[in-house]
Design a protein around this motif. Sequence first.
Motif, short mmCIF file in Angstrom:
data_model
loop_
_atom_site.label_atom_id
_atom_site.label_comp_id
_atom_site.label_asym_id
_atom_site.label_seq_id
_atom_site.Cartn_x
_atom_site.Cartn_y
_atom_site.Cartn_z
N ILE A 178 0.82 7.11 10.09
CA ILE A 178 1.18 6.50 8.81
C ILE A 178 0.09 5.53 8.34
N MET A 188 0.85 -1.18 0.00
CA MET A 188 0.00 0.00 0.00
C MET A 188 0.89 1.24 0.00
N TYR A 189 0.78 2.07 -1.05
CA TYR A 189 1.68 3.21 -1.10
C TYR A 189 1.10 4.41 -0.38
N LEU A 190 2.00 5.20 0.15
CA LEU A 190 1.57 6.42 0.82
C LEU A 190 1.31 7.49 -0.21
N PRO A 191 0.25 8.28 -0.02
CA PRO A 191 0.04 9.40 -0.94
C PRO A 191 1.21 10.38 -0.83
N GLN A 192 1.32 11.26 -1.81
CA GLN A 192 2.46 12.19 -1.79
C GLN A 192 2.28 13.28 -0.75
N LYS A 234 -1.93 5.83 4.89
CA LYS A 234 -2.03 4.74 3.92
C LYS A 234 -3.48 4.47 3.54
N HIS A 235 -4.35 4.55 4.53
CA HIS A 235 -5.77 4.32 4.27
C HIS A 235 -6.46 5.54 3.66
#
Lengths: 155, 332
Positions: free
Chosen positions: B38, B1-5, B42-43
């Motif tokens: 974090i 799951m990538y973190l938004p910028q 992620k969510h």
Amino acid sequence: MTNINFVVNGIRHQLAVKDNETLLDVLRDRLGLTGAKKGCDIGECGTCTVVVDGEPILSCITLAVEMEGKRITTIEGLAQNGELHPLQKAFHEHGAVQCGFCTPGMIMSGKALLDKNPKPTEQEVRRAISGNSCRCTGYDKPVKAILAAAEAEIQ
Amino acid sequence: MYLPQFKYLKPGTVAEAVAMLSEYQGGAGVIAGGSDLIVKLKHQIVNLRYVVDLKGISNLYGIVSRADEMEIGALTKLSAIESSPEILNKALLLAQAASVVGGPQHRSMGTLGGNLCLDTRCYYFNQSKRWRQSRPPCYKTGGDRCYVAAKSPMCHAVYSGDTAPALIALGARVRIVGPEGEREQELELLYSGNGKRPINLDAQSIITSVIIPISPPYAGHAYEKYRLREAVDFPVVGAAVALSFEQPGGVCTRARIVLNAVGTAPSRVEEAEKSLLGRKLEEALEEAAELAYQSARPIHRMGGSPYYKKKLVKVLTRRALEKAGSMAIGNV
Ligand SMILES: Cc1cc2nc3c(=O)[nH]c(=O)nc-3n(C[C@H](O)[C@H](O)[C@H](O)COP(=O)(O)OP(=O)(O)OC[C@H]3O[C@@H](n4cnc5c(N)ncnc54)[C@H](O)[C@@H]3O)c2cc1C
Ligand code: SF4
Ligand code: FES
Ligand code: FES
């Protein structure tokens, strides 16, 4: 992108990382250290555990940019000159590995414990790995393996 | 799951941090240990353009003891708190509560300030973006409804940080720094009781430390946390109790009972506290536990049926009172 300097398993790295990259992704995808696993990816299962400056942390919910100046040990950093670490040997000998997905995290939690407390009680071992989920072993054999490794390291 | 910028900022002083939060108002948020933030990023239940890391501010760490109180920096790790001889000696209740937060990794990442500012939780909120997309947003994610209580005009997400109830029982205060300067307030007032926005802190301010008054002699306390697994899980219900007595075995002179995970804020049960004052614990204990039971209004789908949670309130309050009582006598 931010430049960070950090030491992973004794090797100094300088790396430009994205502000939103996690430590786990940098270890696995940038440094090729795929020992730490990506299980839940949201801080619940413990299989991404690595040791940062002596403390066990969850690399899936840690930003890589925060690692400036830190010392990180992953499962790949335990064996020395092809010789397994006492914890790895003990996990092997006690059958503490079944599917193996939790093992890197479990061993790193054990490592952080033994570095601080070389002669833990069974209760202390159970507590130290209580943040590492294992669906196979029932925890008994990993606990015995960590106690045996403590014993072996003292001798 | 990538973190938004987002852009990562690392201030070196509290003043710098406050200036950054003021400059990027609305789009900036604070990160301490990151163990709650974090996951939320992620969510995508929170969106930030700037993440302001407090870990580079050296005067936010550490424990200072004074004659009648103790001050703990907001960035002090929970793992340091549970093992600090100073805290074990003078504020054991805080050490007990810190030691049951999450798992060992959460405690070596998580900070005291982050734990106090923990967001409320709900089955419909703490889910991935894709999961949530199957229905319109609820109050907490910017919508106009609640899935837990359909007719309710407000969000009922549950507060479940473990150190807040313990610290409120001890009568702790927090030091806050914002654009207007520094102020000190009762920790209890940090909690709004609104599940959507549970922490009474504007987006430009940070908590810098927690101040705990040293308990008088003949005091005892306990935190009882019930959770489904002995590790990692949030409380189904928690009860923190701090009592002081006139003399060992004498009448109760100060009582605080604080429930956790039964509502949108850690909450004192004042009727139960009052029922203990001026009486011997063994005479008043059942009544106090019963009053706690009656005051608790847990709602459904928050980690157990309301009936079950209410019963837990009674059992845990009674247990915590018994433990606090025997600690005051010196039995433990
Ligand atoms: C699997 C799992 C299990 C968990 N179990 C528990 C549990 O049993 N009990 C429990 O209490 N918690 C639990 N947690 C939540 C969390 O790990 C802890 O509450 C932790 O103490 C949070 O601290 P942090 O420093 O990591 O917070 P962060 O994630 O850094 O911050 C949390 C929030 O507080 C704000 N904040 C942080 N520091 C400050 C400050 N100084 N001033 C103002 N605002 C600030 C942040 O902006 C953010 O909104 C769990 C988390 C996970 C992922
Ligand atoms: S309590 Fe209701 S409004 Fe609040 S997060 Fe849950 S579903 Fe949403
Ligand atoms: S992958 Fe990090 S805790 Fe599960
Ligand atoms: S060995 Fe399979 S999860 Fe632990």
